[in-house]
Motif scaffolding. Structure first.
Motif, PDB file in Angstrom:
ATOM      1  N   ALA A  45       0.841  -1.205   0.000  1.00 18.52           N
ATOM      2  CA  ALA A  45       0.000   0.000   0.000  1.00 18.52           C
ATOM      3  C   ALA A  45       0.875   1.254   0.000  1.00 18.52           C
ATOM      4  O   ALA A  45       0.600   2.211  -0.737  1.00 18.52           O
ATOM      5  CB  ALA A  45      -0.937  -0.008   1.201  1.00 18.52           C
ATOM      6  N   ALA A  46       1.937   1.262   0.812  1.00 17.32           N
ATOM      7  CA  ALA A  46       2.837   2.418   0.867  1.00 17.32           C
ATOM      8  C   ALA A  46       3.470   2.670  -0.507  1.00 17.32           C
ATOM      9  O   ALA A  46       3.533   3.806  -0.972  1.00 17.32           O
ATOM     10  CB  ALA A  46       3.926   2.204   1.910  1.00 17.32           C
ATOM     11  N   GLY A  47       3.903   1.612  -1.163  1.00 11.82           N
ATOM     12  CA  GLY A  47       4.495   1.745  -2.494  1.00 11.82           C
ATOM     13  C   GLY A  47       3.527   2.335  -3.507  1.00 11.82           C
ATOM     14  O   GLY A  47       3.893   3.220  -4.297  1.00 11.82           O
ATOM     15  N   ILE A  48       2.287   1.874  -3.477  1.00  8.64           N
ATOM     16  CA  ILE A  48       1.282   2.391  -4.402  1.00  8.64           C
ATOM     17  C   ILE A  48       1.033   3.877  -4.144  1.00  8.64           C
ATOM     18  O   ILE A  48       0.979   4.679  -5.076  1.00  8.64           O
ATOM     19  CB  ILE A  48      -0.026   1.572  -4.299  1.00  8.64           C
ATOM     20  N   PHE A  49       0.904   4.248  -2.876  1.00  8.50           N
ATOM     21  CA  PHE A  49       0.663   5.654  -2.547  1.00  8.50           C
ATOM     22  C   PHE A  49       1.850   6.537  -2.940  1.00  8.50           C
ATOM     23  O   PHE A  49       1.678   7.648  -3.430  1.00  8.50           O
ATOM     24  CB  PHE A  49       0.324   5.831  -1.063  1.00  8.50           C
ATOM     25  N   LEU A  80      -0.095   9.252   3.514  1.00  9.23           N
ATOM     26  CA  LEU A  80      -0.652   7.886   3.551  1.00  9.23           C
ATOM     27  C   LEU A  80       0.440   6.839   3.316  1.00  9.23           C
ATOM     28  O   LEU A  80       0.442   5.780   3.955  1.00  9.23           O
ATOM     29  CB  LEU A  80      -1.760   7.731   2.511  1.00  9.23           C
ATOM     30  N   ALA A  81       1.350   7.140   2.409  1.00 13.31           N
ATOM     31  CA  ALA A  81       2.446   6.203   2.141  1.00 13.31           C
ATOM     32  C   ALA A  81       3.323   6.032   3.368  1.00 13.31           C
ATOM     33  O   ALA A  81       3.668   4.904   3.750  1.00 13.31           O
ATOM     34  CB  ALA A  81       3.270   6.700   0.951  1.00 13.31           C
ATOM     35  N   ILE A  82       3.685   7.134   4.004  1.00 14.59           N
ATOM     36  CA  ILE A  82       4.538   7.072   5.202  1.00 14.59           C
ATOM     37  C   ILE A  82       3.811   6.347   6.328  1.00 14.59           C
ATOM     38  O   ILE A  82       4.394   5.518   7.033  1.00 14.59           O
ATOM     39  CB  ILE A  82       4.988   8.484   5.616  1.00 14.59           C
ATOM     40  N   LYS A  83       2.516   6.643   6.494  1.00 18.03           N
ATOM     41  CA  LYS A  83       1.708   5.972   7.529  1.00 18.03           C
ATOM     42  C   LYS A  83       1.737   4.455   7.332  1.00 18.03           C
ATOM     43  O   LYS A  83       1.976   3.691   8.268  1.00 18.03           O
ATOM     44  CB  LYS A  83       0.267   6.489   7.468  1.00 18.03           C
ATOM     45  N   ASN A  84       1.515   4.003   6.095  1.00 14.80           N
ATOM     46  CA  ASN A  84       1.525   2.567   5.825  1.00 14.80           C
ATOM     47  C   ASN A  84       2.910   1.969   5.993  1.00 14.80           C
ATOM     48  O   ASN A  84       3.052   0.842   6.473  1.00 14.80           O
ATOM     49  CB  ASN A  84       0.983   2.290   4.418  1.00 14.80           C
ATOM     50  N   LEU A  85       3.949   2.719   5.617  1.00 11.32           N
ATOM     51  CA  LEU A  85       5.309   2.230   5.788  1.00 11.32           C
ATOM     52  C   LEU A  85       5.655   2.056   7.244  1.00 11.32           C
ATOM     53  O   LEU A  85       6.180   1.020   7.656  1.00 11.32           O
ATOM     54  CB  LEU A  85       6.266   3.228   5.131  1.00 11.32           C
ATOM     55  N   VAL A  86       5.297   3.033   8.072  1.00 10.43           N
ATOM     56  CA  VAL A  86       5.551   2.939   9.511  1.00 10.43           C
ATOM     57  C   VAL A  86       4.770   1.774  10.116  1.00 10.43           C
ATOM     58  O   VAL A  86       5.313   0.986  10.894  1.00 10.43           O
ATOM     59  CB  VAL A  86       5.171   4.273  10.221  1.00 10.43           C
ATOM     60  N   GLU A  87       3.491   1.631   9.732  1.00 10.71           N
ATOM     61  CA  GLU A  87       2.682   0.518  10.238  1.00 10.71           C
ATOM     62  C   GLU A  87       3.269  -0.826   9.787  1.00 10.71           C
ATOM     63  O   GLU A  87       3.181  -1.818  10.513  1.00 10.71           O
ATOM     64  CB  GLU A  87       1.234   0.648   9.761  1.00 10.71           C
ATOM     65  N   GLY A  88       3.871  -0.856   8.611  1.00 13.35           N
ATOM     66  CA  GLY A  88       4.501  -2.088   8.128  1.00 13.35           C
ATOM     67  C   GLY A  88       5.692  -2.501   8.977  1.00 13.35           C
ATOM     68  O   GLY A  88       5.916  -3.681   9.220  1.00 13.35           O
ATOM     69  N   PHE A  89       6.458  -1.516   9.449  1.00 10.81           N
ATOM     70  CA  PHE A  89       7.607  -1.822  10.283  1.00 10.81           C
ATOM     71  C   PHE A  89       7.212  -2.138  11.721  1.00 10.81           C
ATOM     72  O   PHE A  89       7.886  -2.871  12.414  1.00 10.81           O
ATOM     73  CB  PHE A  89       8.624  -0.668  10.272  1.00 10.81           C
ATOM     74  N   VAL A  90       6.086  -1.545  12.164  1.00 10.68           N
ATOM     75  CA  VAL A  90       5.602  -1.790  13.522  1.00 10.68           C
ATOM     76  C   VAL A  90       4.830  -3.075  13.505  1.00 10.68           C
ATOM     77  O   VAL A  90       5.011  -4.044  14.058  1.00 10.68           O
ATOM     78  CB  VAL A  90       4.690  -0.650  14.006  1.00 10.68           C
TER      79      VAL A  90
END
Length: 195
Positions: free
Chosen positions: A74-78, A185-195
């Motif tokens: 999702a982060a990549g798409i955003f 949105l991309a950063i939010k999903n990236l952070v959630e991916g690492f958490v």
């Protein structure tokens, strides 16, 4: 899992679609027709309805595989969508500065962009469907998916009204708001991916 919990999940799932709708209205304000405007709540709601069902029925087959990289996808798409907006705006500005350039290109909203956005925002709904398969539901999964879809439609409809007003208010800077929302949105999903 109760109906109240499904409603809370639905509101949480609709937040990305809400933000994207505001970004779309700000970015593509000049090319949005009524059909294109109302395709946003319809498409986001449809995918938010469909993906929990797919997740529920596929359940354990691909749950581990998808859950490990869903947020990164999702982060990549955003990020790609945001970069495309920035590229289009800078390219448009560069072309409009040429003396022989008489017609200024306006960014156009299309159903391909909406399809990609609807898929990206519904990846979490797919994961919720996997979760629904693992818990006890006092009602049908179709009812749960229907609640998710209906709430998404309502939330995105509100975003559509807000986004149209913001687009008019911000004028030529509205496009940058759209890009910023996609980056967030991309950063939010990236952070959630690492958490």
């Amino acid at each position: 899992m109760s109906a109240l919990e499904i409603i809370a999940i639905a509101v949480a799932l609709a937040t990305d679609a809400f933000a994207l709708t505001i970004a779309n209205c700000a970015t593509y304000e000049k090319t949005l027709t009524r059909i294109k405007e109302w395709s946003m709540p319809s498409a986001f709601a449809f995918f938010q309805f469909l993906m929990p069902l797919i997740g529920f029925f596929l359940g354990g087959l691909i749950s581990g595989f998808l859950q490990s990289f869903a947020k990164f996808l999702a982060a990549g798409i955003f990020f790609i969508l945001a970069i495309k907006i920035v590229f289009d705006v800078t390219e448009e500005k560069r072309k409009s500065e040429k003396p022989d350039e008489r017609v200024r290109k306006t960014q156009s909203f299309n159903f391909g962009v909406l399809f990609i956005q609807a898929i990206a925002t519904s990846i979490d709904a797919f994961a919720i469907g996997i979760t629904l398969a693992a818990v006890s539901l006092p009602f049908s999964v179709f009812f749960a998916a229907g609640i998710i879809g209906a709430i998404t439609f309502a939330v995105v409809s509100v975003a559509l009204l807000i986004g149209k007003s913001l687009g008019k208010l911000l004028g030529k800077y509205a496009v940058w708001l759209g890009a910023i929302i996609l980056f967030v949105l991309a950063i939010k999903n990236l952070v959630e991916g690492f958490v």
